[in-house]
Scaffold this active site. Structure first.
Site, PDB file in Angstrom:
ATOM      1  N   GLY A 255       0.846  -1.195   0.000  1.00 31.55           N
ATOM      2  CA  GLY A 255       0.000   0.000   0.000  1.00 31.55           C
ATOM      3  C   GLY A 255       0.875   1.236   0.000  1.00 31.55           C
ATOM      4  O   GLY A 255       1.119   1.890  -1.019  1.00 31.55           O
TER       5      GLY A 255
ATOM      6  N   TYR B 155       1.544   7.606  15.354  1.00 32.87           N
ATOM      7  CA  TYR B 155       2.658   6.647  15.268  1.00 32.87           C
ATOM      8  C   TYR B 155       4.012   7.291  15.518  1.00 32.87           C
ATOM      9  O   TYR B 155       5.028   6.664  15.211  1.00 32.87           O
ATOM     10  CB  TYR B 155       2.778   6.073  13.848  1.00 32.87           C
ATOM     11  CG  TYR B 155       1.569   5.511  13.195  1.00 32.87           C
ATOM     12  CD1 TYR B 155       0.728   4.643  13.879  1.00 32.87           C
ATOM     13  CD2 TYR B 155       1.283   5.809  11.866  1.00 32.87           C
ATOM     14  CE1 TYR B 155      -0.373   4.099  13.232  1.00 32.87           C
ATOM     15  CE2 TYR B 155       0.198   5.263  11.213  1.00 32.87           C
ATOM     16  CZ  TYR B 155      -0.630   4.406  11.908  1.00 32.87           C
ATOM     17  OH  TYR B 155      -1.694   3.857  11.267  1.00 32.87           O
TER      18      TYR B 155
ATOM     19  N   CYS C  45      -7.026  21.841  18.716  1.00 30.97           N
ATOM     20  CA  CYS C  45      -6.959  22.010  20.173  1.00 30.97           C
ATOM     21  C   CYS C  45      -6.563  20.700  20.847  1.00 30.97           C
ATOM     22  O   CYS C  45      -7.365  20.068  21.526  1.00 30.97           O
ATOM     23  CB  CYS C  45      -8.279  22.546  20.697  1.00 30.97           C
ATOM     24  SG  CYS C  45      -8.533  24.201  20.086  1.00 30.97           S
TER      25      CYS C  45
END
Ligand code: ADP
Ligand code: ASP
Ligand code: MG
Length: 870
Positions: free
Chosen positions: A753, A794, A821
């Site tokens: 991918g 990640y 925020c």
């Protein structure tokens, strides 16, 4: 004098000390390099002192000679050693020079005579010294013969060992130290003799004029002693690698060249395990401030590492990870010991008495544990047993061995702990015997079982980069990876990126219309696709569409002959809407509801299951159908815990121990397992991985019988830092072809991918505001984790550039943040960028995969629109 010989040197000309290690002096081509290198230094107007190691393997051979009690065996060992030198002379087409013949005669005599006369240790030191005595004699002959008159100097006449307190006979003879103060008399003596000299590393003399050694690998230290004595312009260490790397490059091919280090950091890296420098070789250079350069004898054009007194200002970063094996831990237990006056002093007296120096210490109310490092101690099991039996008189003793110390080195480690969380999590699964943080704030050390280090260090190194703790984006400090310098793989060249040159103006124009925007470069998608099509062993490629579902990308990949892997009905529908009916489809959901499977089975997609539940509870849905089974091979891989999709900590895949139960259920419902599938994680750069998966799946398939294809998943890593090595596709092809040849009756499927689309996408955004807070500077841009969540989710690292000021010097250090925020809304921390202004266009690279598809309407900020560049 030949016509192009350099002018003679005057008195006071500077010195350069050049040390050549064992591999650098073992062959004729290396000596030809040495000749060139020495001449070039001489041509710079310097006097040159060459310091050599023994030919590679000779010190070991001499040690073995010493271990032989039998005279005949010693003589045999001598003959083999002599032969190595004759063979090299033969290659050089030289007769044995008298200097060498003399050494060989002496060595033969020592071998014959044995240790009786001199005593075991003194004899052994003298025998081992012959490695360097012989290599230097040989080198003097070669260089002089090659037109570079070279004087042979006996290092023992220059380096006098000092007596150290608490030194025993063993350390005195085999691990001696020299006090090296500038010595004008030596300088004057040598100046009279010539311009180029050669001497031995590793050896010195002691007060009774006996030959002593400086410890294994000690030739580096000899070079430094000479550098200090002669107050050299610099000391050059020539070896088999282009410098000091962020980890041992033989163990971690992705290790990066450290281009500049100060003495303290280099010292710390050397003493915590980086064998490239002897741990004692930096201290002699500090006071006279002599710089050191580390270079590769065989690749002198590579930059190398410069080590000097200047401490450079930079973003705090881990510089290296090193490991030392052979560590022994001594744990001492006694009630109330810590408060007892004098307890430690009593305990340490025993270490002193046994001549053992302690390295790491950790203490508790009833326990003190210390480590003994084999490089500082001439450790053997007898020495440790004798110590333990003495210690047993004052406390309960436990010796834990073999252990290894893994150390992360960097100036100001204590201020970097927050960046290490994912790295430290790795230790969660291991037995950690001791943790120590050095009081100079330069290192953090973990002592673990020795057996785990070989696998652990490469993983930790990768995680340090992924977590941004090892700041490889600081290109003044971190050079290319070892793999990119020495391996066959291509490297990521930031300068080549499509957004930097080819499309920059177009991107600036697009940003002037609107930001934030995702921009996708279709030629890059096609290039990646074509590259993967060269994997001849793969029968079917599926694009894992979750990475990016833009219709133009789906279409382009269909044109390149790709199938499509989808994880939801939504993805399947999106794909079916744009790709031709002939394109193969895979449906690989996880914890999906019953109706998803029922619907997918009405399409042409191959449907995969990864648990018992669907067949246990919805058997009729699958009755008489063919399915793919996704298995969990028991381990996960990848650049971050959250991208690993294997092992019991992850929700994917059927554990192999439930396979029989699954097959029984399949039988009950007439379901045929036509394919097996495994996907362990993403961001994998080690090509062996997919070969292993194929072999494992194949052996499971053999048990099932009905399997026709094996889908080995995706996870092909896309390195994100400039200079990092790309996945070696040719090597992957070779690996796959090999494993497929072993099980040729299965089709091989893959499903990349990110590999196809990551580099093809960029997120363009605009500078909103700036803020200073303490020493921190925040640079605000008009989108953040709402558009690109990977850094927050990640700890992913994306290159960030100020596209408006691409050519300006990067003088500011910014935390690049979005308008959301959330404190986690940080796209990049500690980024070196040019001073920015409101409205500047900031580009976030490698955003083609898992960017837009993971975007959210959070805070109801406008979503980034997508633009395609054909
Ligand atoms: P020489 O014989 O030239 O003295 P050494 O074998 O002693 O060479 O040292 C060079 C070796 O050190 C390299 O080939 C490499 O395997 C090892 N090494 C270990 N750690 C590092 C590191 N961090 N950087 C570079 N090399 C390292
Ligand atoms: N020849 C010695 C050894 O192998 C010293 C050195 O190479 O630095 O340890
Ligand atoms: Mg060495």
């Amino acid at each position: 004098m030949s016509p192009n010989a350099p002018a003679p040197l005057s008195a006071g000309a500077p010195w350069i000390v050049m040390k050549f290690g064992g591999t650098s002096v073992a062959t004729l081509p290396r000596w030809q390099n040495i000749r060139e290198l020495v001449s070039s230094r001489r041509a710079e107007g310097a006097r040159v002192l060459v310091v050599v190691s023994a030919l590679t393997g000779i010190t070991d051979a001499l040690k073995q000679l010493c271990a032989q009690e039998d005279k005949g065996k010693r003589i045999e060992a001598y003959q083999a050693i002599a032969q190595r030198h004759y063979d090299l002379l033969d290659h050089m087409q030289l007769a044995a020079p008298e200097t060498l013949a003399e050494r060989l005669r002496e060595l033969a005599r020592l071998a014959e005579e044995g240790p009786a006369l001199l005593g075991e240790l003194a004899w052994s030191a003298l025998v081992q010294a012959h490695g360097e005595l012989m290599s230097s004699a040989l080198g003097a002959a070669f260089l002089s013969h090659a037109g570079l008159p070279t004087q042979w100097v006996d290092a023992r006449e220059c380096l006098a060992a000092i007596a150290l307190p608490n030194q025993n006979e063993r350390t005195k003879l085999l691990s001696a130290m020299v006090e090296a103060k500038p010595d004008p008399a030596l300088n004057a003596r040598l100046e009279k003799l010539g311009e180029v000299f050669i001497t031995q590393g590793f050896i010195a003399r002691e007060s009774q004029s006996r030959t002593v050694l400086l410890g294994r690998g000690g030739s580096d230290t000899s070079a430094s002693y000479f550098g200090a004595l002669l107050k050299a312009q610099r000391v050059e260490i020539w070896t088999d690698v282009a410098g000091m790397f962020t980890a041992n490059p033989r163990q971690v091919p992705g290790a990066r060249l450290l281009q500049k280090l100060d003495y303290e950091e280099a010292q710390e890296i050397a003493s915590t395990g980086a064998k490239v420098l002897h741990p004692r070789c930096l201290s002699p250079l500090r006071e006279p401030r002599v710089p050191m350069l580390i270079k590769d004898t065989n690749r002198p054009e590579l930059e190398g590492t410069v080590i000097g007194p200047e401490v450079r200002e930079h973003a705090p970063s881990v510089k290296a990870i090193s490991a030392r094996k052979g560590i022994t831990l001594v744990s001492m237990e006694s009630v109330g010991m810590w408060q007892q006056v004098g307890f430690l002093s009593d305990v340490f007296a025993h270490f002193k008495q046994h001549g053992l120096s302690v390295d790491l210490i950790s203490s508790a109310e009833t326990n003190v544990t210390v480590s003994l490092d084999p490089t500082e101690n001439l450790l053997d099991s007898d020495a440790v047993a004798a110590l333990a039996s003495d210690l047993a008189k004052v406390c309960r003793v436990k010796v834990i061995a073999p252990c290894a110390a893994i150390t992360m080195v960097g100036r100001g480690m204590r201020s970097m702990l927050h960046t290490l969380s994912s790295v430290l999590a790795e230790f969660g699964q291991l037995r950690v015997h001791l943790i120590s943080q050095s009081s100079n704030n330069l290192n953090l050390t973990f002592v673990v079982d020795e057996s785990v280090v070989d696998e652990l260090v490469p993983r930790l190194h990768e995680m340090l980069i992924a977590a941004g703790a090892l700041r490889t984006d600081d290109s003044a400090l971190f050079g290319p990876s070892w793999q990119s310098l020495y391996g066959s793989g291509e490297t990521v060249m930031a300068a080549d990126a499509w957004w930097r040159a080819e499309c920059r103006d177009q991107l600036l124009a697009l940003a002037a219309e609107a930001t934030p925007r995702y921009v996708y470069h279709l030629p890059t998608v096609r290039r990646q696709a074509r590259e993967l099509k060269t994997l001849t062993a793969v029968d079917r490629m599926h694009y894992a569409v979750k990475a990016n579902t833009h219709p133009a990308i789906l279409r382009a990949l269909a044109e390149e002959g790709f199938g499509f892997e989808c994880v939801s009905p939504g993805e399947l529908k999106a794909v079916m809407a744009v790709v031709p009916e002939t394109a193969p489809l895979l449906f690989t959901p996880n914890f999906a509801p019953r109706e998803d499977y029922a619907w997918a089975l009405t399409t042409r997609a191959a449907v995969s299951l990864d648990s018992l539940y669907p067949l246990e509870h919805w058997g009729e849905v699958f009755r008489g159908r063919e399915i793919v089974l996704r298995v969990d091979l028991g381990r996960g891989l990848g650049h971050h815990e959250k991208v690993r999709t294997g092992g019991s900590g992850s929700k994917f895949g059927l554990p192999v121990d439930q396979l029989d139960a699954f097959l029984r259920l399949a039988d009950t419902h007439g379901v045929v397992v036509r394919g097996l599938h495994a996907h362990l994680g993403s961001g994998i750069l080690d090509v062996k991985h997919w070969g292993e998966v194929y072999s494992q799946l194949a052996s499971i398939a053999e048990r099932i019988g009905s399997v026709a294809f094996l889908d080995i998943g995706g996870g092909l890593g896309v390195p994100s830092h400039p200079g990092e090595a790309r996945l070696d596709i040719a090597a992957l092809d070779e690996t796959l072809r090999k494993v497929k040849a072993a099980y040729p009756h299965y089709q091989l499927w893959m499903e990349p991918g990110r590999y196809l689309v990551a580099d093809a996408g960029a997120l363009i955004t605009r500078v909103t505001q700036q803020k200073g807070k303490g020493s921190w500077r925040y640079l605000g841009v008009d989108t953040g984790m709402n558009s690109l969540i990977r850094p927050a989710l990640y700890d992913a690292w994306h290159e960030i550039v100020n596209l408006t000021r691409l050519d300006e010097a990067a003088t500011a250090l910014y935390q690049v943040v979005g308008p959301i925020c959330e404190s986690g809304d940080v796209i990049g921390s500690d980024r070196r960028l040019p001073e920015a202004r409101e409205g500047d266009v900031v580009l976030i690279a490698q955003a083609g995969a898992y960017g837009k598809v993971m975007a959210s309407p959070y805070n109801l900020r406008d979503e980034a629109e997508e633009v395609i560049l054909e």
